[in-house]
Design an enzyme around this catalytic site. Sequence first.
Site, PDB file in Angstrom:
ATOM      1  CG  HIS A   1      -0.347   0.060   2.525  1.00 17.62           C
ATOM      2  ND1 HIS A   1       0.046   1.220   3.121  1.00 17.62           N
ATOM      3  CD2 HIS A   1      -0.053  -0.929   3.410  1.00 17.62           C
ATOM      4  CE1 HIS A   1       0.561   0.974   4.311  1.00 17.62           C
ATOM      5  NE2 HIS A   1       0.520  -0.326   4.518  1.00 17.62           N
TER       6      HIS A   1
ATOM      7  CB  SER B   1      -4.341  17.537  -0.874  1.00 17.56           C
ATOM      8  OG  SER B   1      -5.552  16.950  -0.439  1.00 17.56           O
TER       9      SER B   1
ATOM     10  CG  ASN C   1      -1.903  23.931   1.917  1.00 21.36           C
ATOM     11  OD1 ASN C   1      -2.389  23.467   0.893  1.00 21.36           O
ATOM     12  ND2 ASN C   1      -0.717  23.578   2.374  1.00 21.36           N
TER      13      ASN C   1
ATOM     14  CG  HIS D   1       8.896   3.108   8.741  1.00 24.17           C
ATOM     15  ND1 HIS D   1       8.341   3.890   7.752  1.00 24.17           N
ATOM     16  CD2 HIS D   1       8.052   2.052   8.913  1.00 24.17           C
ATOM     17  CE1 HIS D   1       7.213   3.332   7.335  1.00 24.17           C
ATOM     18  NE2 HIS D   1       7.011   2.218   8.024  1.00 24.17           N
TER      19      HIS D   1
ATOM     20  CG  ASN E   1      -2.629  10.789  15.563  1.00 25.78           C
ATOM     21  OD1 ASN E   1      -2.634  11.771  16.294  1.00 25.78           O
ATOM     22  ND2 ASN E   1      -3.685  10.018  15.390  1.00 25.78           N
TER      23      ASN E   1
END
Length: 605
Positions: free
Chosen positions: A10, A561, A559, A162, A345
């Site tokens: 994903h 997307s 702002n 990560h 988050n």
Amino acid sequence: MYVLGISRVHDSAAALIKDGEIIAFSEEERFTRVKHDGGFPAKAIEYCLREAGITLADVDHVAYYWQRWREGIHAAKVFARYFPGTLDVFRNENGDGGGKAAGLVETIKSGGGKGVDDYHVGGAVMAHLKRSFSLADDVRAAVGHTGPTKFKTHLVDHHRAHAASAFYISPFDSSAVLTMDGIGSDGTSTLLAMGEGSKLTDLRRIKFPHSLGAMYAIITGYVGFYPTRDEGKVMGLAPLGNDTYVEAFKDLVHLDPDGGFELNLSWFRHHRTGKHVVSQKFIDTFGPARPKTRVTAENPIDQHYMDIAYALQVTLEEAGLHLARWLHRQTGSKSLCVAGGVALNSVMNGRILLETPFEEFFAQPAAADDGASLGSALAVGVGDLGLPRPTTGYTYTGPGYTDAEMEQALKDAGLDYRRVDDIAAHTAAKIADGLIVGWVQGRMECGPRALGNRSLVADPRDPESKTRMNEKVKHREAFRPFAPSCLAERAGEYFASGYPSPVMLLVFDVLEHQRAVVPAITHVDGTARVQTVTEQENPLYYRMISEFEKITGVPMVVNTSFNDNEEPIVCTPQDAVACYLKTDVDALALGPFWVEKTKIEDDGA
């Protein structure tokens, strides 16, 4: 030396670094127009090579964000530990809504069906294994390369990828590192580490099924949204809830005195089924799950589920604070880097910055698995091969287009347009007049947040900006907030912290006396997910906001997307034009070109 990094399943993505410089990094969805596209990132790889002006023959190393055997070993351990409950996995339930999921063979071949939980668990493990063996051939096939290649393939630990994606691009010489997601290649869900120079040292790993990412995803599904996709919606929904279930939710996550945590698995079934589902105990206690139907004025979300979202968010925040405080005690570092899907988050991030002893904070803009492609390349290039760390140029890494290409898109669409001498000042004036503008400039940003190059911008002073943007432009749930892009040097005048937040991953309180001034960016709980903008990072966007400030006295714009609901952020000029035409966006600032819709005045007839 060229190192190509790849992630998939994903939010697939590809990244290319050269001698420590990030040449290109983009998500596959930007090119295929399939949101959260999890297929092999063929088009993203093609883009990276094209941006560098090279072919696959020039690539020295290919790094992949998943390791080979560790996932199967960990899966076997989980199966044995929770047997016979894990026999549930053989039912092959589709966690998205009951019934059977895609079968073993289909999952091995394609990754599963169309839904989030529409896959065979054993098939998914075998698919990961198969991909690790076929990686080199898959890369060659993706770009149609039939000639010789010299690259060496590397399988990188998922959480190491990560961690590398955050620390190696951070401005810190040394820093504590915290990564959190659903599950990694060896079962890790949480990594607590220390970064020093080009070295990353593990301090502690917490493994699935004890996973904050899994917990949040599971309850995202319970609330009626899609796990691994809609967690941001639940974060936005949470402030509309009450503290009805906060005390009860304390039993979901047990925080141990030594800084770790365990989920109380009696509330969940992910360890038994491999899917994002709650247990019968959860249903008996909190009631049935909400159907996955779209939230509209005619189909509002019940207060009960808002209260569940509130309790979930509080539970996550407290666990994040617990982990960060332990990490600070262990390292003594004043700096913290975060990555992994849970690091998106921004409410939790804001609390970690303000409520723990860490003084400096850095979040990877593409914190989820898309960023693991970059992290894989960096883990090999910097961590293994000793290339320099690229501490700049990590945000606007996607495609850019020439004026000629943008003008051609306008001509092909038959639009009336004009070239403006000062697009920043012109756009600012139009926003001040109440227009919602599609702002498409320069190279595209990475990650899920628009950061001023593929943005919809509006007036933060107008309370109707939020309503109109949600209803008429984005076609999304009314409870979802919009973020401010604020001049960095003025942020402290409007928010509880003026700490730099260039990638919009920190939430701060809007100062009480300013909330009526900028209602369009103030969420129901008085907070905002802030993007601070500097002239150095984005000179044109900075100047546009500065021009707006000259007109209005307010140093920020709304702002969000530039995309319609459930589609990726626009990438090409053609994407921007198409979105402009099918939504109620008032105007389009495409490079230096301006297009504006003619308003039909209501004469009262």
